[in-house]
Scaffold this active site. Structure first.
Site, short mmCIF file in Angstrom:
data_model
loop_
_atom_site.label_atom_id
_atom_site.label_comp_id
_atom_site.label_asym_id
_atom_site.label_seq_id
_atom_site.Cartn_x
_atom_site.Cartn_y
_atom_site.Cartn_z
N GLY A 47 0.83 -1.19 0.00
CA GLY A 47 0.00 0.00 0.00
C GLY A 47 0.87 1.24 0.00
O GLY A 47 2.07 1.16 0.24
N CYS A 107 5.53 -6.15 1.66
CA CYS A 107 5.85 -4.72 1.63
C CYS A 107 5.22 -4.01 2.84
O CYS A 107 5.59 -4.29 3.97
CB CYS A 107 5.42 -4.11 0.30
SG CYS A 107 6.21 -2.53 -0.07
N TYR A 108 4.26 -3.13 2.62
CA TYR A 108 3.59 -2.48 3.75
C TYR A 108 3.01 -3.52 4.71
O TYR A 108 3.03 -3.35 5.93
CB TYR A 108 2.48 -1.57 3.23
CG TYR A 108 1.63 -0.93 4.31
CD1 TYR A 108 2.03 0.21 4.96
CD2 TYR A 108 0.41 -1.51 4.68
CE1 TYR A 108 1.25 0.80 5.95
CE2 TYR A 108 -0.38 -0.94 5.66
CZ TYR A 108 0.04 0.22 6.29
OH TYR A 108 -0.73 0.78 7.28
N HIS A 158 7.93 -7.32 -3.78
CA HIS A 158 6.67 -7.74 -4.39
C HIS A 158 6.87 -9.02 -5.21
O HIS A 158 7.24 -8.95 -6.38
CB HIS A 158 6.13 -6.64 -5.32
CG HIS A 158 5.61 -5.44 -4.60
ND1 HIS A 158 4.29 -5.30 -4.25
CD2 HIS A 158 6.24 -4.34 -4.14
CE1 HIS A 158 4.12 -4.14 -3.62
NE2 HIS A 158 5.29 -3.55 -3.55
N GLU A 169 4.59 -10.85 -6.39
CA GLU A 169 3.51 -10.97 -7.36
C GLU A 169 3.82 -10.28 -8.67
O GLU A 169 3.12 -10.49 -9.67
CB GLU A 169 2.20 -10.40 -6.78
CG GLU A 169 2.11 -8.89 -6.71
CD GLU A 169 2.74 -8.30 -5.46
OE1 GLU A 169 2.48 -7.11 -5.17
OE2 GLU A 169 3.49 -9.00 -4.76
N ASP A 176 -18.48 -10.70 -21.54
CA ASP A 176 -18.89 -10.83 -20.14
C ASP A 176 -20.40 -11.04 -19.99
O ASP A 176 -20.84 -11.98 -19.33
CB ASP A 176 -18.46 -9.58 -19.35
CG ASP A 176 -17.00 -9.26 -19.52
OD1 ASP A 176 -16.21 -10.21 -19.76
OD2 ASP A 176 -16.62 -8.09 -19.45
N LYS A 204 -11.01 -11.49 -16.71
CA LYS A 204 -11.45 -11.72 -18.08
C LYS A 204 -11.03 -13.09 -18.61
O LYS A 204 -11.82 -13.79 -19.25
CB LYS A 204 -10.92 -10.61 -18.99
CG LYS A 204 -11.26 -10.78 -20.46
CD LYS A 204 -12.73 -10.47 -20.75
CE LYS A 204 -12.97 -8.98 -20.75
NZ LYS A 204 -14.32 -8.63 -21.23
#
Length: 561
Positions: free
Chosen positions: A69, A100-101, A190, A192, A266, A416
């Site tokens: 964050g 991280c945060y 990070h 990710e 969608d 998606k």
């Protein structure tokens, strides 16, 4: 999925026993962690980091990830997990990973110390494993280095009792910590972001055309499977089965449902799923709002009837929409007007249907996806206060509070690519599943300014058709995530037919992406662009200049408005 309840989880897909809960502390890219976990075959759910503890209690996660964050743990009003969360995690036997945060928050909450770092670390950085035995890195990895993505100004200077440092940055900052006995873990970087070509850094913007954390997936894999003992048992078939059961339990045996079909992937997958659940009690409506692409109405209705066999009524409400949009230039106002008018059309359709079948439909199906919810956050009821709204989606932020129809959003937990997998299981034609996304507000967000001014819509339709057809002819359509034209509120001087012209400028945009949350512009060969520009300027009256949008997301969004 900015916030979800336990009832929203597909129980058959391993909710609880194999659920990973992501607590969002404000990063616009917390969704990347969610995606990475799902790519490993594990159900992950993202909720507000400040959500009440009671809303988490029924989820019974096997692991909880505390996200990054833009905040400092020392700042007044900095977000934190609810009181009693650590005790809840311990009682549930959950493993907690701070990123991280999230790591700094975990350390400080357990009695450690976090201070402003002498050397801030942003961007690509090397970290070195310092522990001979580590849960996150394995045995015998001491001394080995890996390149990661850092984004922090504060750093951990004192560990809580029972923790050890297992990795440090080359500058000496704490990069990874563990308390195996208490099941607490932390990464200052990070993991990710391992495959994102471009990433928005939460404290500053820093662009690096690199692979940020190439071994990040392996770290997540080890944490989930080796440390937490989670099983990779989350499958799209499970999602389909559970959604059908949920819809059947929600909609009574005599109740009817309306589905808003846009012609996009969608809404079509959502309609097909609901039709499978309640059959002929579903009534689809396709609204021509005057903001459709070239021949879109004819093409879409033909596909619905011949390929998908869905019961669809076409409503021409173009005059209604365009009259309300006349003179409106603000993008957010456009979206909200369009959202309100859609609901007005659906309410009117429901009234007419009631006269026909003797019972008023009580539900409206929409193809809302997770990225829609993220970009429209804070979503109603989420309690989120630490993320910024990028733009309201007409089917999320644009809905009126007094809407009479109850919403059914069977895709709201999905990205998606997951929707396309679900559509494939439902036998939606492959050609339809590969269609590029088209925004709910339609061309209203591709005509900058007043959409009713002059012949902007007609010019844009022609330009867009030439551009997209050229992409198809070149065999590039399936490679590109989304391609479209934009009408600019600018007139430029040109020379056409040996005469001076003062005509419109248009922009072309084509991007590649995984889910639309981050994107890179597609690099066309020069000959392709020359051919397209010539076709546009020679065939579309009123256009004498074409530009290409080569901006990534972020800093730009996919659409211009």
């Amino acid at each position: 999925m900015g916030s979800a309840s336990a009832s929203a989880l597909p129980a058959s897909a391993g909710a609880g026993e194999n659920l990973v809960l992501i607590l969002d502390f404000g990063s616009q890219y917390t969704h990347l962690i969610t995606r990475r976990v799902r790519q490993l075959g594990v159900l992950s759910l993202c909720v507000s980091g400040t959500a009440p503890l009671a809303s988490l209690a029924g989820l019974r996660p096997r692991a909880v990830v505390l996200s990054g964050g833009p905040h400092s743990v020392h700042a007044s009003g900095a977000p934190t997990f609810p009181e009693g969360f650590l005790e809840f995690a311990a009682g549930a036997g959950a493993h907690v990973l701070g990123v991280c945060y999230g790591m700094q928050l975990l350390v400080q909450s357990l009695g450690g110390a976090v201070e402003a770092g002498e050397k801030q670390e942003y961007g690509k950085m090397e970290v070195e494993v310092t522990a001979r035995s580590s849960a996150l890195y394995g045995e015998g990895e001491v001394g080995k280095r890996q390149t990661v993505w850092m984004s922090h100004g504060d750093e951990v200077v004192r560990l809580p009792e029972g923790f050890e440092v297992v990795a440090r940055s080359v500058q000496g900052a704490v990069a990874a910590v563990e308390n195996r006995e208490k099941r607490f873990y932390g990464l200052q970087y990070h993991p990710e972001s391992f495959s994102e070509k471009y990433l928005f850094v939460e404290i500053c913007i820093l662009w690096e055309n690199v692979t940020h954390s190439p071994q990040g997936m392996e770290t997540l894999r080890r944490f989930l499977f080796d440390v937490c003992g989670i099983k990779a048992d989350w499958k799209m078939q499970d999602v389909l089965d559970e959604e059908i059961r949920t819809i059947q339990s929600m909609v009574g045996p005599d109740e009817h449902v309306i589905c808003a079909l846009s012609g996009g992937v969608d809404s079509t997958v959502a309609a097909t799923l609901v039709h499978k659940a309640i059959e002929d009690r579903l009534h689809c409506v396709f609204v021509d709002n005057g903001l459709l692409r070239y021949n879109e109405r004819e093409r879409v209705m033909s596909t619905f009837e011949s390929d998908l066999h869905l019961p669809v009524t076409c409503v021409d409400a173009s005059e209604q929409f365009l009259s309300k949009l006349k003179g409106v230039k603000d993008p957010e106002m456009k979206r909200k007007i369009i959202g309100r008018e859609f609901i007005a059309v659906f309410d009117d359709f429901a009234h007419k249907l009631e006269q026909k079948i003797g019972k008023r439909p009580g539900y409206l199906v929409q193809g809302t996806l997770y990225p829609d919810v993220i970009e429209s956050c804070p979503p109603p009821g989420s309690g989120r206060t630490h993320s910024h709204t990028i733009k309201s989606h007409h089917n999320v932020g644009g809905l009126p509070k007094d809407m009479k129809l109850k919403l059914i959003e069977p895709l709201k937990l999905l990205f998606k690519d997951e929707v396309r997998k679900l559509g494939s299981i439902l036998n939606v034609p492959e050609s339809f599943l590969k269609r590029h996304p088209f925004p709910g507000p339609g061309l209203a967000v591709r005509v900058l300014g007043d959409v009713t001014e002059g012949n902007a819509l007609e010019v844009l339709r022609q330009v867009d058709e030439i551009f997209v057809q050229a992409i198809k002819d070149a065999g590039l359509y399936d490679i590109i995530w989304q391609a479209f034209a934009v009408f600019l509120p600018v007139q430029t001087v040109g020379v056409q037919g040996d005469q001076r012209t003062h005509s419109n400028a248009v922009a072309l945009r084509a991007i590649t992406s995984e889910d639309g949350m981050t994107a890179d512009w597609y690099y066309f060969e020069r000959d392709f662009l020359v051919d397209v520009v010539n076709k546009i300027c020679n065939n579309v009256r009123g256009v004498n200049r074409v530009v290409q949008d080569i901006t990534q997301k972020p800093p730009a969004t996919v659409e211009w408005e």
